[in-house]
Design an enzyme around this catalytic site. Structure first.
Site, PDB file in Angstrom:
ATOM      1  NE  ARG A   1      -2.982   2.413   3.314  1.00  0.00           N
ATOM      2  CZ  ARG A   1      -2.546   3.099   4.374  1.00  0.00           C
ATOM      3  NH1 ARG A   1      -1.507   2.634   5.069  1.00  0.00           N
ATOM      4  NH2 ARG A   1      -3.132   4.211   4.752  1.00  0.00           N
TER       5      ARG A   1
ATOM      6  NE  ARG B   1      -5.597  17.696   8.959  1.00  0.00           N
ATOM      7  CZ  ARG B   1      -5.226  16.713   9.764  1.00  0.00           C
ATOM      8  NH1 ARG B   1      -5.304  16.872  11.069  1.00  0.00           N
ATOM      9  NH2 ARG B   1      -4.766  15.579   9.265  1.00  0.00           N
TER      10      ARG B   1
ATOM     11  CE  LYS C   1      -8.644   4.454   3.820  1.00  0.00           C
ATOM     12  NZ  LYS C   1      -7.568   5.492   3.808  1.00  0.00           N
TER      13      LYS C   1
ATOM     14  CB  THR D   1      -6.686   0.527  11.583  1.00  0.00           C
ATOM     15  OG1 THR D   1      -7.143   1.053  10.334  1.00  0.00           O
ATOM     16  CG2 THR D   1      -6.218   1.678  12.466  1.00  0.00           C
TER      17      THR D   1
END
Length: 476
Positions: A37, A78, A218, A276
Site C-alpha cells: 500500500r 480540521r 474504505k 488499522t
C-alpha cells in the site's frame, strides 16, 4: 498440497521509510507480504515513484505478482489556527466556533462551511481523533455553540469527526485527483478511496478511473454503513478502516461493524481488507500482544481477503518480524480443522444467477467431491478467479492468465495464486497448460485431479462457460 500449506488470507503492507529500500521490500515479500500500500497522505510523488519502481523490481526478481494499492488521502476536516496556539476546554464549558481559518481568543475556528450546514442541536463532534468531545447546543450557518463533554487541550489544525452526519463534500479532493492521475500513470493496480459516504462517491471515482485500476472503498464513516450494500456493489473491494471508524462509532460497535462489512463483501464476491492497529505494538516491540494476535486471527476466521500492516511496516522498528508473525498467525488459523467449516456457514448472494456464479459453485463442489488438488481458473479479467474465491474452497485456486495486470490484481484475492501464461489457442492446450502449471507447483501423482474453468473459444473476457475435471495422468 494440503489446506494448511497454501496462502489463504493475504498480507498487505504499507510502504514507508522503514520498508522502501529494495533489500527491505524483498525481505518483506519473502516473509509473506502479498501486496503493498502506498499511503498518499504522506510523501511526495517523487518518493512514491521510487517506491512503485522498488516493488516492481522486487516482484520481477522474485518471480511474483505483487499488487500495489494507491491509498488516497481524502478530505480532512480540521480546525483552523487557535489564537495563542492552544485553548483549554473544561468539562461543562460552553464554547463558540465560527466559520474561518482564524478566530478571536477562546473561539474555535472551523474552515468548513459543509460542517455548519450539516450540524444540528444535540449532534456530537469529536476533535483530535476523539480525545475531545463536544455536543451542539445551537447551530447556525457561520456560528455554533458547543458544550464540552470530554475535556482537554485543543491545539492548531486538529482533526474533526462528525458521527452520524453525511457531509456535502466530495470523496476526492483536488489533491486526491492529482494523486490519482499520478498513481494511474504509475500503473497502480488498486485505488483506495477515503471518506466514502455513498455509492455515488464510488461511481464518481469510477468515471475518472475507468478500467485502469480496481476500486477499494474504505469504510471509515458510520454513514457508509447505512449504504453498505450499495457501496460494496459499486466497488471492487472494501477496507474496514478501523481507525477513523473507531473514532466515530462507539468502540464496542466496531467489532460488529467489522463482521458485517466482511460478510457483506464476501456475499457479493468482493475483496475485503481489515486494517488499522493489527499489530500496533510492533511499531516498537519485536513481538505483538496476545490480544493483537487474536485480533488478526479473528479477521482470518471471518474470511477476510487480506489483513493490513500500517505504521508497523511503514515506520516501525521491526517490519520483517511483523510480517513473519502475521504470516504465522494466518497459517495457524487457516490450519484449524474448523476453519473451512466456518467458511461454509455464510450464505452467498442468492440474487446472482449468472453463468460464472453457477460454474464457480459447480467447480467448488466438484473439487470437494473429487478431492481435487486445485481449482484452475483460466481468466483474462480475473473475474472467474474472484468468483471462485468467493466460495472459499479448501484447495488452492490457481489463476492462469495472459494479462500481467490481472495477475498482479489477483495477488490480493483470498486463496488465489496467480500465474502468468502465454495465450492458449484452444481448450485442449489450456487443459495441458493447467496440469503442467499445477505439476510445477505441487507434488501431484497420476491419480490426482484438478478442476479447470475456462472458456470455449479461449481468450474472450467474460467467456467462461466450461468446467472440466482432469485426471493428471490423462493429460500427459
Amino acid at each position: 498440497m494440503s489446506a494448511s500449506r497454501h496462502v489463504t488470507t493475504k498480507i498487505l503492507a504499507t510502504m514507508g521509510p522503514a520498508s522502501e529500500s529494495v533489500h527491505r521490500a524483498r525481505a518483506l515479500v519473502q516473509a509473506g507480504v502479498s501486496a503493498f500500500r502506498m499511503n498518499f497522505s504522506h510523501g511526495s510523488h517523487e518518493e512514491h515513484a521510487v517506491r512503485f519502481n522498488t516493488v516492481r523490481e522486487v516482484a520481477k526478481d522474485l518471480g511474483r505478482h505483487v499488487p500495489i494499492i494507491a491509498d488516497m488521502q481524502g478530505p480532512k476536516l480540521r480546525c483552523g489556527r487557535i489564537a495563542g496556539g492552544s485553548m483549554q476546554l473544561n468539562f461543562g464549558d460552553r464554547v463558540e466556533a465560527i466559520l474561518g481559518e482564524t478566530a478571536p481568543e477562546g473561539v474555535i475556528p472551523i474552515p468548513h462551511e459543509e460542517l455548519f450546514e450539516a450540524l444540528k442541536a444535540d449532534d456530537v463532534v469529536m476533535l483530535d481523533d476523539g480525545f475531545l468531545r463536544l455536543s451542539v447546543i445551537e447551530a447556525g450557518e457561520k456560528r455554533i455553540e458547543f458544550k464540552v463533554e470530554v475535556p482537554g487541550k485543543l491545539t492548531d489544525r486538529k482533526g474533526i469527526n462528525i458521527p452520524g452526519r453525511k457531509l456535502r463534500i466530495d470523496a476526492l479532493t483536488e489533491k486526491d485527483k492529482a494523486d490519482l492521475a499520478f498513481a494511474l500513470e504509475q500503473n497502480t493496480d488498486y485505488i483506495a478511496l477515503s471518506f466514502v459516504q455513498t455509492a455515488e462517491d464510488v461511481h464518481n471515482a469510477r468515471k475518472l478511473i475507468g478500467d485502469r485500476a480496481r476500486i477499494i472503498s474504505k469504510i471509515e464513516k458510520p454513514s457508509a454503513l447505512d449504504e453498505l450494500d450499495a457501496i460494496v456493489a459499486a466497488s471492487d473491494g472494501v477496507m474496514v478502516a478501523r481507525g477513523d471508524l473507531g473514532v466515530e462509532l462507539p468502540l464496542e460497535m466496531v467489532p460488529p461493524a467489522q463482521r458485517r462489512i466482511i460478510r457483506t463483501a464476501r456475499a457479493q464476491g468482493k475483496l475485503c481488507i481489515v486494517a488499522t492497529q493489527m499489530l500496533q505494538s510492533m511499531i516498537d516491540s519485536p513481538t505483538p500482544t496476545r490480544a493483537e494476535a487474536s485480533d488478526t486471527a479473528t479477521a482470518v476466521y471471518y474470511g477476510a481477503d487480506a489483513v493490513m500492516l500500517s505504521a508497523e511496516s511503514a515506520v516501525g522498528r521491526h517490519p520483517e518480524a511483523a510480517v513473519a508473525i502475521m504470516a504465522r498467525i494466518i497459517r495457524a488459523a487457516s490450519s484449524d480443522p474448523s476453519y473451512f467449516e466456518d467458511m461454509d456457514l455464510l450464505d452467498l448472494d442468492g440474487d446472482d444467477h449468472s453463468v460464472p456464479q453457477a460454474l464457480a459453485t459447480a467447480a467448488s463442489f466438484a473439487a470437494d467431491v473429487t478431492k481435487a488438488s486445485a481449482i484452475v481458473a483460466s481468466t483474462n479479467s480475473g473475474s472467474t478467479a474472484y468468483t471462485i474465491s468467493q466460495h472459499r474452497p479448501i484447495m488452492p485456486i490457481v489463476a492462469v492468465t495472459p494479462n500481467d495486470k490481472t495477475a498482479r490484481q489477483l495477488g490480493l484475492a483470498w486463496g488465489v495464486e496467480p500465474i502468468l501464461i502465454d495465450h492458449q489457442d484452444d481448450f485442449e492446450s489450456m487443459s495441458r497448460t493447467a496440469v503442467q502449471t499445477c505439476r510445477e507447483r505441487m507434488n501431484l501423482e497420476a491419480d490426482d485431479h484438478i478442476v479447470l474453468l475456462a472458456g470455449i473459444p479461449t481468450g474472450r473476457t467474460g467467456g467462461t462457460n466450461t468446467l472440466k475435471i482432469i485426471r493428471v495422468g490423462d493429460a500427459s
